[in-house]
Motif scaffolding. Structure first.
Motif, PDB file in Angstrom:
ATOM      1  N   CYS A  79      -4.508  -0.770  -0.367  1.00 45.91           N
ATOM      2  CA  CYS A  79      -4.695  -0.174   1.220  1.00 45.91           C
ATOM      3  C   CYS A  79      -5.972  -0.726   1.753  1.00 45.91           C
ATOM      4  N   SER A  80      -6.885  -0.988   1.135  1.00 47.98           N
ATOM      5  CA  SER A  80      -8.113  -1.644   1.619  1.00 47.98           C
ATOM      6  C   SER A  80      -7.851  -2.899   2.168  1.00 47.98           C
ATOM      7  N   LYS A  81      -7.194  -3.768   1.224  1.00 45.14           N
ATOM      8  CA  LYS A  81      -6.596  -5.152   1.659  1.00 45.14           C
ATOM      9  C   LYS A  81      -5.606  -5.120   2.770  1.00 45.14           C
TER      10      LYS A  81
ATOM     11  N   GLU B  46      -7.067  -0.741  -3.964  1.00 45.91           N
ATOM     12  CA  GLU B  46      -7.347  -1.869  -3.470  1.00 45.91           C
ATOM     13  C   GLU B  46      -6.198  -2.470  -2.409  1.00 45.91           C
TER      14      GLU B  46
ATOM     15  N   LYS C 189      -7.785  -4.450   6.183  1.00 39.52           N
ATOM     16  CA  LYS C 189      -8.599  -5.645   6.495  1.00 39.52           C
ATOM     17  C   LYS C 189      -7.538  -6.689   7.285  1.00 39.52           C
TER      18      LYS C 189
ATOM     19  N   CYS D 224       0.775  -1.148  -0.032  1.00 39.07           N
ATOM     20  CA  CYS D 224       0.060  -0.064  -0.041  1.00 39.07           C
ATOM     21  C   CYS D 224       0.743   1.227   0.235  1.00 39.07           C
TER      22      CYS D 224
END
Length: 102
Positions: free
Chosen positions: A92-94, A90, A97, A60
């Motif tokens: 940074c979202s992963k 995507e 999580k 990220c």
């Protein structure tokens, strides 16, 4: 007659000086753009390596820095900038999580 020759030489010298300045400025701008594009490519590579090692936080960060490098390069290719932006989001979202699961 001497005045017109002298004036012509002054005009030629001025045009040469301006042309040299413009060429140098263009070269410097192109060189800076190339530097930022190389930086973006290295960061993209780092991002790929980080993904292979399941280090999504690093991926990220690398992708976000690559996005900044492309912005510094003043890249006009919206498709490339859009792809990097989408990938950054995507990753940074992963990463968020994965961090939340820990």
């Amino acid at each position: 007659m001497k005045k017109s020759v002298r004036l012509s030489l002054i005009i030629v010298a001025a045009v040469a000086a301006i042309s040299t300045t413009v060429a140098a400025s263009t070269f410097i701008q192109s060189n800076e753009k190339l530097h930022e594009l190389e930086r973006a490519a290295r960061l993209q590579n780092l991002s790929v390596i980080a993904i292979k090692n399941n280090d999504f936080a690093l991926a990220c960060k690398a992708q976000t820095e690559a996005e900044k490098a492309l912005a510094q390069a003043n890249l006009r290719s919206e498709d490339v900038v859009g792809m990097v932006n989408k990938s950054s989001g995507e990753l940074c979202s992963k990463a968020a999580k994965v961090i939340a699961l820990k």
